[in-house]
Design an enzyme around this catalytic site. Structure first.
Site, PDB file in Angstrom:
ATOM      1  N   TYR A  94       0.787  -1.190   0.083  1.00  0.00           N
ATOM      2  CA  TYR A  94       0.003   0.009   0.126  1.00  0.00           C
ATOM      3  C   TYR A  94       0.886   1.237  -0.018  1.00  0.00           C
ATOM      4  O   TYR A  94       2.097   1.304   0.448  1.00  0.00           O
ATOM      5  CB  TYR A  94      -0.840  -0.083   1.205  1.00  0.00           C
ATOM      6  CG  TYR A  94      -0.046   0.097   2.653  1.00  0.00           C
ATOM      7  CD1 TYR A  94      -0.110   1.497   2.993  1.00  0.00           C
ATOM      8  CD2 TYR A  94       0.138  -0.718   3.096  1.00  0.00           C
ATOM      9  CE1 TYR A  94       0.438   1.785   4.367  1.00  0.00           C
ATOM     10  CE2 TYR A  94       0.941  -0.672   4.468  1.00  0.00           C
ATOM     11  CZ  TYR A  94       0.935   0.558   4.967  1.00  0.00           C
ATOM     12  OH  TYR A  94       1.463   0.747   6.379  1.00  0.00           O
ATOM     13  N   CYS A  95       0.349   2.478  -0.408  1.00  0.00           N
ATOM     14  CA  CYS A  95       0.918   3.509  -0.335  1.00  0.00           C
ATOM     15  C   CYS A  95      -0.065   4.601   0.165  1.00  0.00           C
ATOM     16  O   CYS A  95      -0.867   4.014   0.910  1.00  0.00           O
ATOM     17  CB  CYS A  95       1.447   3.901  -1.817  1.00  0.00           C
ATOM     18  SG  CYS A  95       0.110   4.440  -3.105  1.00  0.00           S
ATOM     19  N   TRP A  96      -0.098   5.935  -0.148  1.00  0.00           N
ATOM     20  CA  TRP A  96      -1.216   6.768   0.500  1.00  0.00           C
ATOM     21  C   TRP A  96      -2.483   6.604  -0.001  1.00  0.00           C
ATOM     22  O   TRP A  96      -3.432   6.692   0.626  1.00  0.00           O
ATOM     23  CB  TRP A  96      -0.580   8.187   0.199  1.00  0.00           C
ATOM     24  CG  TRP A  96      -1.344   9.341   0.720  1.00  0.00           C
ATOM     25  CD1 TRP A  96      -2.103  10.119   0.123  1.00  0.00           C
ATOM     26  CD2 TRP A  96      -1.568   9.579   2.282  1.00  0.00           C
ATOM     27  NE1 TRP A  96      -3.132  10.693   0.986  1.00  0.00           N
ATOM     28  CE2 TRP A  96      -2.362  10.614   2.338  1.00  0.00           C
ATOM     29  CE3 TRP A  96      -1.039   9.199   3.428  1.00  0.00           C
ATOM     30  CZ2 TRP A  96      -2.883  11.275   3.497  1.00  0.00           C
ATOM     31  CZ3 TRP A  96      -1.429   9.745   4.661  1.00  0.00           C
ATOM     32  CH2 TRP A  96      -2.308  10.714   4.585  1.00  0.00           C
ATOM     33  N   TYR A 123      -3.291   3.578   2.318  1.00  0.00           N
ATOM     34  CA  TYR A 123      -3.566   3.974   3.710  1.00  0.00           C
ATOM     35  C   TYR A 123      -4.694   4.668   4.046  1.00  0.00           C
ATOM     36  O   TYR A 123      -5.178   4.365   5.202  1.00  0.00           O
ATOM     37  CB  TYR A 123      -2.238   4.785   4.109  1.00  0.00           C
ATOM     38  CG  TYR A 123      -2.401   5.490   5.573  1.00  0.00           C
ATOM     39  CD1 TYR A 123      -2.285   4.834   6.541  1.00  0.00           C
ATOM     40  CD2 TYR A 123      -2.905   6.827   5.590  1.00  0.00           C
ATOM     41  CE1 TYR A 123      -2.408   5.167   7.935  1.00  0.00           C
ATOM     42  CE2 TYR A 123      -2.853   7.439   6.856  1.00  0.00           C
ATOM     43  CZ  TYR A 123      -2.866   6.452   7.858  1.00  0.00           C
ATOM     44  OH  TYR A 123      -3.043   7.200   9.232  1.00  0.00           O
TER      45      TYR A 123
END
Length: 336
Positions: A94-96, A123
């Site tokens: 995952y990222c932002w 996120y």
């Protein structure tokens, strides 16, 4: 094939070989999924550099330079932390927002042959679920509070109860703080990271069994308890502990030895005591600390500061507390 998922509770994370947070280190430090490791595709300086180029310079150059940085960083991760995994590796990434950064890592790991899952929405999806669980849903666990004056052994008792098979919720451990001016045990987590830890801890507890939790104020150091948890704690039955003053002094001296061994830190803490205490009293305590008479210092802090504050905030014991649990609490407390 890259899979995408949205609904992720704390229990679902155990299905993955690893949880990979590809955001920058500063984003990771603020909050992350439980158990995540940080393998950033752009570090903080690189992210700032590319962002500045994108906004103030050429979007094309920003994308090209960013792609080169991302490729180099992912290569380092493949040759470093990820090199130990075989073909059965199944990471969650995952990222932002679940966009370019997680997409870049997922694409390459998928080409390696690993079964990759990406958190759709990144996120932010996790954060929304955490907020919904803690702020929009009542806490329905059967809480039982352990209360008592400073040094009565509440924290030690929680550990003994947990070892004895009782469900416990250690808020001070989650908050990285022991709940008083002297309570810092290192850098506290951010409010968001505390809430992630709390959400995970609550999700592991069975609703059918009581949960013992230490009575706390609505704030523990710099972090605040969600209103839903605070409301549940305020309505919970209370089992009050008692302990002789000298035994409490011994516990405090043992539990806060790292502060006692640091005179400058101890003096700085004493200088920040509440203003309602007289300057003369605080000056005496600072003199006691400087002279190494810590036993007298602790005894006077108990009688002049902590016990009066406890009496002002004490919650009356409630007979609704489970009788068997209350008996176990008192038995283990007597052994401390």
């Amino acid at each position: 094939m890259i899979q995408r998922t949205v609904d992720l509770g704390p229990a679902d994370l155990a299905a993955f070989s690893a949880i990979i947070d590809v955001r920058s280190p500063s984003e990771f430090a603020l909050d992350r999924l439980p158990g995540a490791i940080n393998l950033p595709v752009l570090d903080d300086a690189e992210r700032a550099e590319i962002g500045t180029e994108y906004v103030q310079g050429s979007k094309f150059l920003a994308r090209r330079r960013g792609a080169a940085m991302v490729a180099r960083n992912i290569a380092r991760h493949l040759e470093g932390p990820l090199s130990a995994f075989d073909g059965s590796f199944r990471p969650l990434i995952y990222c932002w927002r679940g966009g370019q950064r997680s997409g870049a890592m997922a694409t390459i790991l998928d080409q390696v042959g690993w079964g990759v899952t990406v958190v759709h929405g990144g996120y932010q999806t996790w954060r929304r679920q955490t907020v919904r669980a803690l702020y929009e849903t009542p806490v329905t666990h059967r809480l039982v509070l352990i209360d008592g004056p400073t040094g009565s052994g509440k924290t030690e008792l929680l550990t003994r109860l947990s070892d004895d098979g009782v469900q416990t919720l250690d808020l001070e451990a989650l908050a990285g703080h022991r709940g008083s001016l002297f309570g810092a045990v290192g850098d506290q987590p951010s409010q968001k990271l505390f809430e992630t830890r709390l959400h995970g801890a609550l999700s592991r507890l069975e609703l059918s069994r009581p949960v013992v939790v230490e009575a706390e104020s609505s704030r523990i150091g710099a972090v605040a308890l969600p209103p839903s948890l605070w409301a549940a704690m305020s309505a919970a039955p209370v089992i009050a502990l008692d302990s002789p003053v000298e035994r409490r002094v011994e516990r405090i001296l043992a539990g806060y030895a790292e502060i006692a061994d640091d005179p400058a830190r101890l003096d700085a803490i004493l200088s920040r005591l509440p203003r309602h205490l007289s300057k003369a009293m605080i000056g005496r305590w600072r003199d006691l600390a400087a002279g190494g008479d810590l036993r007298t210092l602790v005894r006077e802090l108990i009688s002049e500061h902590y016990d009066p504050a406890y009496r002002r905030s004490v919650r009356l014991s409630d007979e609704k507390a489970d009788a068997d649990l209350a008996a176990r609490v008192r038995r283990l407390s007597s052994e401390l």
